[in-house]
Design a protein around this motif. Structure first.
Motif, PDB file in Angstrom:
ATOM      1  N   ALA A   1       0.837  -1.200   0.000  1.00  0.00           N
ATOM      2  CA  ALA A   1       0.000   0.000   0.000  1.00  0.00           C
ATOM      3  C   ALA A   1       0.871   1.250   0.000  1.00  0.00           C
ATOM      4  O   ALA A   1       2.051   1.220   0.373  1.00  0.00           O
ATOM      5  N   GLU A   2       0.282   2.376  -0.431  1.00  0.00           N
ATOM      6  CA  GLU A   2       1.031   3.625  -0.552  1.00  0.00           C
ATOM      7  C   GLU A   2       1.642   4.068   0.776  1.00  0.00           C
ATOM      8  O   GLU A   2       2.750   4.601   0.813  1.00  0.00           O
ATOM      9  N   ASP A   3       0.912   3.863   1.875  1.00  0.00           N
ATOM     10  CA  ASP A   3       1.422   4.330   3.169  1.00  0.00           C
ATOM     11  C   ASP A   3       2.466   3.395   3.777  1.00  0.00           C
ATOM     12  O   ASP A   3       2.950   3.640   4.886  1.00  0.00           O
ATOM     13  N   SER A   4       2.828   2.357   3.027  1.00  0.00           N
ATOM     14  CA  SER A   4       3.831   1.417   3.548  1.00  0.00           C
ATOM     15  C   SER A   4       4.976   1.207   2.572  1.00  0.00           C
ATOM     16  O   SER A   4       5.679   0.184   2.632  1.00  0.00           O
ATOM     17  N   GLU A   5       5.186   2.164   1.669  1.00  0.00           N
ATOM     18  CA  GLU A   5       6.216   1.988   0.647  1.00  0.00           C
ATOM     19  C   GLU A   5       7.641   2.032   1.206  1.00  0.00           C
ATOM     20  O   GLU A   5       8.596   1.756   0.487  1.00  0.00           O
ATOM     21  N   GLU A   6       7.779   2.365   2.490  1.00  0.00           N
ATOM     22  CA  GLU A   6       9.108   2.284   3.126  1.00  0.00           C
ATOM     23  C   GLU A   6       9.654   0.856   3.055  1.00  0.00           C
ATOM     24  O   GLU A   6      10.875   0.641   3.079  1.00  0.00           O
ATOM     25  N   PHE A   7       8.740  -0.121   2.966  1.00  0.00           N
ATOM     26  CA  PHE A   7       9.168  -1.515   2.944  1.00  0.00           C
ATOM     27  C   PHE A   7       9.577  -1.980   1.553  1.00  0.00           C
ATOM     28  O   PHE A   7       9.895  -3.161   1.366  1.00  0.00           O
ATOM     29  N   LEU A   8       9.589  -1.070   0.590  1.00  0.00           N
ATOM     30  CA  LEU A   8      10.085  -1.399  -0.740  1.00  0.00           C
ATOM     31  C   LEU A   8      11.577  -1.085  -0.864  1.00  0.00           C
ATOM     32  O   LEU A   8      12.142  -1.159  -1.964  1.00  0.00           O
ATOM     33  N   ASP A   9      12.203  -0.727   0.246  1.00  0.00           N
ATOM     34  CA  ASP A   9      13.642  -0.446   0.267  1.00  0.00           C
ATOM     35  C   ASP A   9      14.385  -1.725   0.670  1.00  0.00           C
ATOM     36  O   ASP A   9      14.097  -2.313   1.711  1.00  0.00           O
ATOM     37  N   GLU A  10      15.332  -2.151  -0.162  1.00  0.00           N
ATOM     38  CA  GLU A  10      15.992  -3.429   0.106  1.00  0.00           C
ATOM     39  C   GLU A  10      16.793  -3.414   1.407  1.00  0.00           C
ATOM     40  O   GLU A  10      16.897  -4.444   2.100  1.00  0.00           O
ATOM     41  N   PHE A  11      17.354  -2.250   1.770  1.00  0.00           N
ATOM     42  CA  PHE A  11      18.111  -2.181   3.019  1.00  0.00           C
ATOM     43  C   PHE A  11      17.179  -2.320   4.228  1.00  0.00           C
ATOM     44  O   PHE A  11      17.531  -2.933   5.232  1.00  0.00           O
ATOM     45  N   ARG A  12      15.978  -1.757   4.100  1.00  0.00           N
ATOM     46  CA  ARG A  12      14.988  -1.873   5.179  1.00  0.00           C
ATOM     47  C   ARG A  12      14.577  -3.335   5.355  1.00  0.00           C
ATOM     48  O   ARG A  12      14.505  -3.840   6.471  1.00  0.00           O
ATOM     49  N   ILE A  13      14.309  -4.005   4.246  1.00  0.00           N
ATOM     50  CA  ILE A  13      13.915  -5.408   4.302  1.00  0.00           C
ATOM     51  C   ILE A  13      15.038  -6.263   4.897  1.00  0.00           C
ATOM     52  O   ILE A  13      14.807  -7.135   5.750  1.00  0.00           O
ATOM     53  N   LYS A  14      16.268  -5.986   4.473  1.00  0.00           N
ATOM     54  CA  LYS A  14      17.404  -6.773   4.964  1.00  0.00           C
ATOM     55  C   LYS A  14      17.596  -6.579   6.460  1.00  0.00           C
ATOM     56  O   LYS A  14      17.877  -7.532   7.207  1.00  0.00           O
TER      57      LYS A  14
END
Length: 624
Positions: free
Chosen positions: A174-187
């Motif tokens: 969702a638009e309000d959760s696009e921070e999780f589309l960052d690979e460093f964040r996921i890692k």
């Protein structure tokens, strides 16, 4: 009287599950990866039991990020689901397939993480749509696709899954959760929660040398799946298969920039509860009671839960570092923190006992090495001695006292050493101590010159520790060497006789009261040895201990009561006797000032203008 069944409206409960079940939205990744791990553990169990006769192949959970499509996919090579199982486990909120599996296979189902049947729905905290593509391990099963846009409506249809057995969870972020589309964040999230899961967790690729060189002699590298976790962490291994380097390497992995710990304790309990882990004793600042809590990581079946272990770890051990893992720890429904119950208390008590057993073993097996470590570990032991009664009982076997010569004694050994000389007229043993070798040097020397032994009791917990020791020891008291003159600290039947009459003392008293702060000092005359100092400054044991304890706890028991001291005049010193015959009042006042300032100076209490006046007066006396 009416009876009935409480009804739950799914349209109302579903948004609550999606938005408020988990306090931190990043936990969605932990939950979905954990579900994938469970799926792999299930197929491993079925294979070991002979129910699944095919090849399990490489068991893994892979997280894939597609920034352009704005999707995160969590894929596993696990047990998979049929259409009926999707209906059962996904479409029924709070029906746990993991718990059902554990109940069916009892103790044969090892390492299953799930419990509440709610973890999957954490995906809707960050997704506008979720898809499931799954193919069951069962022979002839068709792959199915399930889709839901976050409402209570869904679609379920047959599809193809080229990879075969396993499940893909596709999150459309969702638009309000696009921070999780960052690979460093996921890692970072994967490393935080999944570093020690029992199944390989893959995210992206890394370069690996092939062992072949090109025509220019350079190593040829290839891309391989990047496995982020250690599937067999040290705490899951038998202690007899490990050496000290293994424990040190693991500590360095947990705390890359920390100084190496003093030693470790490996926990491995399977009854009456399951508990594994490794606890490390870090080096602490000896002078200040400063330490970092929240350095013990709590896991449940190798899934990270929290670093807040208060309750499960005794207070005095929250300063330790390391990991604890137990499937028997009661967690809240989101597995974000633990809940207190009888099991937690049992685990806490066991950890305390295990630490005491380890310390006693170290003391018995290599006392010399234990003594070398004592100054670094005593803050842990003192804190435990003060706050945990059962630990205190066990610790009496290895608790050490250190004297001014740097020798160590158990309380029993030390009592036997000092009893002949340091027993007073009331048959009470007096344990003399100092908290600072340099600041209390004169008082220490006076005591040792008379054959007494003096302990070094330093550190912020000393006052609390003294109270505890006195409560446990019969007819014993601790007195700091500067709490009073030595013949009052250890009262004997033969006391010195004063060379001053009562009238002479009354004559001199106002002179000393005038040059000292009346609200801070109490003037008293004592018949000390003529070789002792003319004036001493002491502070009562009770007053000082109370003030020291207030400084540690931050809680004032005496309000703004000022620090009080005794200005002790040696009635047998020649300089004091001389004052009784001095007729020049100005000269007498100068001598009184000088003697008082010398006493203040020796206690580090002469500062500022008073120190400057003392220096000027001293120069004047020398010149004359």
């Amino acid at each position: 009287m009416a009876t009935g069944t409480i009804r739950v409206n799914t349209e109302n409960i579903f948004p609550i599950i999606k938005k408020f079940l988990y306090s931190d939205h990043e936990i969605f990744l932990r939950e979905l990866v954990s579900n994938g791990v469970d799926a792999c553990q299930k197929i491993k169990t079925l294979s070991s039991l002979g129910e699944f006769k095919g090849e399990t192949g490489r068991l893994f959970v892979e997280v894939k990020l597609d920034k352009e499509a704005k999707t995160i996919t969590i894929s596993d090579a696990g047990i998979g689901m049929t259409a009926e199982e999707v209906e059962k486990y996904i479409n029924q909120v709070a029906f746990s397939g993991a718990e059902e599996f554990v109940n069916q296979y009892k103790d044969k189902a090892q390492g299953i993480i799930g419990h509440f049947g709610l973890g999957f729905y954490s995906s809707f905290m960050v997704s506008k749509k979720v898809e499931i593509v799954s193919q069951s391990w069962k022979e002839g099963a068709k792959a199915v696709r399930w889709e839901c846009d976050g409402t209570t409506d869904y679609t379920l249809a047959e599809t193809e899954r080229p990879a075969g057995r396993g499940t893909d969870i596709i999150l459309h972020i969702a638009e309000d959760s696009e921070e999780f589309l960052d690979e460093f964040r996921i890692k970072d999230i994967l490393k935080k929660y999944c570093s020690f899961l029992p199944v390989e967790i893959i995210f992206g690729t890394r370069k690996e040398k092939t062992g072949v060189q090109d025509t220019e002699g350079k190593d040829i590298e290839t891309d391989v799946p990047d496995v982020l976790n250690d599937t067999h962490p040290i705490w899951m291994k038998a202690p007899n298969t490990l050496n000290e380097d293994d424990y040190k390497d693991f500590y360095a992995k947990l705390y890359p920039y920390a100084e190496q710990p003093l030693f470790n304790i490996h926990l491995n309990v399977d009854y009456p509860f399951n508990l594994t882990g490794v606890l490390y004793f870090p080096k602490l600042n000896r002078e200040k009671f400063e330490f970092q809590k929240n350095k013990i990581q709590l896991y449940s079946n190798q899934v990270f839960v929290t670093e807040n272990v208060e309750g499960i770890v005794p207070d005095f051990l929250t300063m330790l570092h390391g990991v604890l893992d137990s499937p028997d720890i009661p967690l809240n429904v989101s597995r974000s923190y633990l809940q207190s119950d009888a099991n937690v208390k049992k685990i806490s008590a066991h950890i305390s006992k295990k630490v005491a057993d380890k310390l006693e073993e170290m003391f018995k097996n290599n006392r010399e090495d234990f003594e070398q470590k004592w100054d670094d570990i005593k803050v842990f032991i003192e804190f435990g001695f003060i706050t945990d009664e059962k630990f205190a009982e066990r610790a009496q076997k290895f608790f050490l006292l250190k004297n001014m010569e740097g020798k160590y004694f158990t309380t029993e050994e030390y009592t036997n050493k000092i009893k002949p000389l340091q027993t007073d007229k009331d048959d009470r043993i007096v344990y003399l101590y100092a908290s600072n070798r340099d600041e209390q040097y004169g008082f220490i020397k006076t005591a040792t010159d008379q054959g007494y032994d003096v302990l070094l009791m330093e550190g912020p917990l000393a006052s609390h520790m003294l109270n505890k020791l006195e409560a446990k020891m019969e007819k014993a008291s601790f007195a700091r060497v500067d709490a009073d003159v030595i013949h009052k600290l250890i009262k004997k039947t033969n006391e010195n006789i004063s060379k001053l009459t009562k009238e002479q003392e009354d004559q001199l008293r106002p002179l000393f009261e005038n040059v000292s702060e009346k609200d801070k000092f109490t003037v008293q005359f004592e018949p000390l040895d003529s070789s002792d100092k003319p004036i001493l400054i002491t502070q009562t044991e009770f007053m000082r201990r109370m003030k020291e304890q207030e400084a540690v706890t931050g809680q004032s028991m005496w309000g703004n009561l000022p620090m009080m001291y005794n200005l002790v005049i040696n009635a047998n010193h020649p300089a004091i006797s001389k004052l009784t015959t001095e007729t020049d009042s100005a000269k007498k006042e100068k001598i009184v000032n000088q003697l008082t300032d010398l006493a203040l100076l020796s206690n580090g209490m002469l500062k500022g203008e008073k120190l400057d006046n003392f220096i000027s007066r001293s120069v004047e006396i020398i010149e004359n």
